[in-house]
Design an enzyme around this catalytic site. Structure first.
Site, PDB file in Angstrom:
ATOM      1  N   HIS A   1      -5.340  19.749  40.216  1.00 58.65           N
ATOM      2  CA  HIS A   1      -5.504  20.909  39.330  1.00 58.65           C
ATOM      3  C   HIS A   1      -5.004  22.194  40.001  1.00 58.65           C
ATOM      4  O   HIS A   1      -4.132  22.897  39.464  1.00 58.65           O
ATOM      5  CB  HIS A   1      -6.978  21.052  38.935  1.00 58.65           C
ATOM      6  CG  HIS A   1      -7.246  22.218  38.037  1.00 58.65           C
ATOM      7  ND1 HIS A   1      -7.341  22.083  36.666  1.00 58.65           N
ATOM      8  CD2 HIS A   1      -7.418  23.538  38.296  1.00 58.65           C
ATOM      9  CE1 HIS A   1      -7.560  23.282  36.129  1.00 58.65           C
ATOM     10  NE2 HIS A   1      -7.624  24.182  37.101  1.00 58.65           N
ATOM     11  N   GLU A   2      -5.540  22.491  41.167  1.00 62.58           N
ATOM     12  CA  GLU A   2      -5.131  23.725  41.849  1.00 62.58           C
ATOM     13  C   GLU A   2      -3.653  23.631  42.258  1.00 62.58           C
ATOM     14  O   GLU A   2      -2.948  24.628  42.262  1.00 62.58           O
ATOM     15  CB  GLU A   2      -6.028  24.009  43.066  1.00 62.58           C
ATOM     16  CG  GLU A   2      -7.526  24.171  42.743  1.00 62.58           C
ATOM     17  CD  GLU A   2      -7.856  25.192  41.656  1.00 62.58           C
ATOM     18  OE1 GLU A   2      -7.119  26.190  41.517  1.00 62.58           O
ATOM     19  OE2 GLU A   2      -8.849  24.986  40.927  1.00 62.58           O
TER      20      GLU A   2
ATOM     21  N   HIS B   1      -1.627  24.904  39.433  1.00 62.16           N
ATOM     22  CA  HIS B   1      -1.560  26.376  39.420  1.00 62.16           C
ATOM     23  C   HIS B   1      -0.556  26.860  40.470  1.00 62.16           C
ATOM     24  O   HIS B   1       0.226  27.768  40.240  1.00 62.16           O
ATOM     25  CB  HIS B   1      -2.922  26.969  39.796  1.00 62.16           C
ATOM     26  CG  HIS B   1      -3.938  26.975  38.693  1.00 62.16           C
ATOM     27  ND1 HIS B   1      -3.717  27.579  37.488  1.00 62.16           N
ATOM     28  CD2 HIS B   1      -5.205  26.475  38.626  1.00 62.16           C
ATOM     29  CE1 HIS B   1      -4.803  27.454  36.720  1.00 62.16           C
ATOM     30  NE2 HIS B   1      -5.718  26.774  37.389  1.00 62.16           N
TER      31      HIS B   1
HETATM   32 ZN    ZN Z   1      -7.673  26.285  36.788  1.00 65.18          ZN
END
Ligand code: ZN
Length: 499
Positions: A264-265, A268
């Site tokens: 997830h990170e 980003h």
């Molecule tokens: Zn997030």
């Protein structure tokens, strides 16, 4: 280049230096600063961010922006700087209405409220956080009164995180999801639940860190422009496209948490690392739209990371790092990582019931700002909504209303972005498959790099230069709709659960 433009660039550079230090202080406070050192950091952070704020709202900058907006100067700028001047002038006109002493008090309260939230969560005692939450709600109302006069507070907040969004649009999207997902989850939870005990057993944190490295490498994280830290709550932070940091949290007996947080990170971070470097340190860079940002982290985490084919090229390597997987087949692993169940914690939720966690927070926020519910009543309201959507009731505040830090720093209106991100993902997936063919095949063949390249070109490189509406229109050529996401859920889970 005119003297005016030279002066403007010099001024921007000076503001950036203050922002750089602010970012660094924030990073250090969250990762390494000891408890007793926090207060000095808060003081320094308040000073530096107030200085940057004053420079961003100074009459001097206002005059430069006015002059650069005149046709003879404006037309001489390149496209990037035309965008920057236009955007900064909009921001300037909004921010200059905020009194500097109010801004300073707001930043200080944000930091103090963040610390109170952490203490309250650790003690599982909402009353420690309640006075700070009340203050943040009041200050947020005052803030939007300055920045967005004449606009209802909650709509102003939604628009701040996802420009162009309002509660009427979100109501429509979330209602469509509720209508379809409530019966889908009922059908799924009536089926036997997969459970692989090996995935809920001790995993050495060092191995978890190695898995994070493997996954970040695999999805295309650039280590020359990135670093990793450890925090209570994972997040991504960036100075520019050349320095993007991610954090993680390693639970001893729940290795899947750090594994999916890495992805997830990482999503980003890959976004930020691939923004056009010409936009670095300007309002054109780092994506300011939270739904667009979440669409990328959630695309990697869910659309790719929870696809069985994602794991085919690396499953053997994963098994080496997580020896308890020795006798777990890829099929069993796949079913486990797509286990749908009603659960307490948003960040642990599967991609389907996650939607309800967001809808709950969205409805709470509407109530807070539109019905002025006293903060003391919020834990009970939270628990009531948990029962309504997820059919469970938290045993204490730590696993209930205190689980997320967002409200502590005044990030009201942020939560819907997570679900908007998934809604955009449904739409992106359809276009990506039209352009590149089946994602299943690409992943199984180890061609995840082609998917990353597509996302780089279609989305990442634009940074903040396209609003969410413009982005969706440019990539998908249609208005935002929850239908593609609903189709994706139905297709995937009908197969996983043999519905
Ligand atoms: Zn997030």
């Amino acid at each position: 280049m005119s003297q005016l433009f030279e002066d403007f660039k010099k001024y921007l550079h000076e503001v950036n230096v203050y922002d750089h230090v602010t970012t660094l202080l924030y990073w250090d406070m969250r990762t390494d600063t000891p408890k007793l050192g926090q207060q000095d950091h808060i003081d320094a952070l308040t000073e530096f961010s107030t200085k940057s704020f004053k420079m961003s709202t100074s009459p001097k900058l206002g005059e430069m922006l006015d002059a650069l907006s005149k046709p003879e100067e404006y037309n001489a700028l390149d496209e990037t700087y035309q965008f920057i001047v236009h955007r900064m002038k909009l921001d300037f006109d909004r921010n200059k209405r905020i009194p500097a002493d109010f801004y300073e008090a707001y930043v200080r309260e944000q930091a103090e409220s963040g610390n109170a939230w952490e203490a309250a969560k650790n003690a599982s005692d909402f009353s420690i956080f309640a006075p700070h939450l009340k203050k943040m709600v009041e200050m947020t109302k005052e803030m939007t009164g300055y920045t967005d006069p004449g606009i209802e507070t909650y709509d102003a907040l939604l628009n701040q995180f996802e420009e162009g969004m309002d509660s009427a649009t979100i109501d429509r999207l979330f209602d469509d999801l509720k209508k379809e997902l409530i019966p889908l989850v009922d059908k799924i939870t009536a089926k036997p639940k997969p459970y692989v005990p090996a995935l809920h057993s001790y995993a050495d944190p060092d191995s978890q860190k190695k898995i994070q490295k493997l996954l970040l490498d695999y999805i295309g994280f650039n280590w020359d422009a990135g670093a990793v830290g450890e925090t209570e709550h994972p997040f991504t932070l960036n100075f520019s496209s050349k320095d993007v940091r991610v954090t993680n949290h390693y639970y001893d007996t729940e290795p899947l948490f750090a594994l999916f947080s890495s992805i997830h990170e990482g999503g980003h971070a890959i976004f930020e690392q691939n923004v056009n470097p010409a936009y670095d340190h300007t309002v054109a860079g780092s994506c300011r739209y939270m739904g667009i940002h979440e669409s990328q982290s959630r695309f990697y985490e869910n659309i790719l990371g929870r696809n069985k084919n994602f794991w085919i090229p690396i499953y053997d390597q994963l098994k080496e790092l997580l020896p308890q997987l020795k006798d777990v087949s890829l099929d069993e692993f796949y079913r486990e990582i797509n286990c749908v169940q009603n659960s307490m914690i948003r960040t642990d939720a599967d991609e389907v019931t996650y939607c309800f966690h967001i809808i709950l927070r969205y409805e709470m926020e509407k109530t807070i700002f539109r019905e002025n519910v006293p903060v003391e009543d919020l834990p009970a309201l939270w628990n009531q909504k948990m029962q309504e959507y997820l059919k469970i009731t938290p045993q204490n505040d730590a696993e209930g209303i205190l689980q997320d830090m967002h409200w502590s720093d005044g990030s009201f209106g942020y939560f819907p972005s997570y679900l908007l991100g998934s809604i955009y993902d449904g739409m992106y997936l359809e276009v990506l498959e039209k352009d590149l063919g089946s994602v299943d095949t690409l992943l199984a063949d180890g061609k995840i790099g082609e998917i990353t390249k597509w996302l780089n070109e279609k989305i990442h490189r634009y940074g903040s230069t396209r609003t969410p509406e413009e982005m969706i229109d440019a990539v998908c050529h249609k208005p935002v709709s929850a239908e593609p996401l609903i189709r994706y859920f139905k297709k995937k889970y009908t197969e996983v659960y043999d519905l």
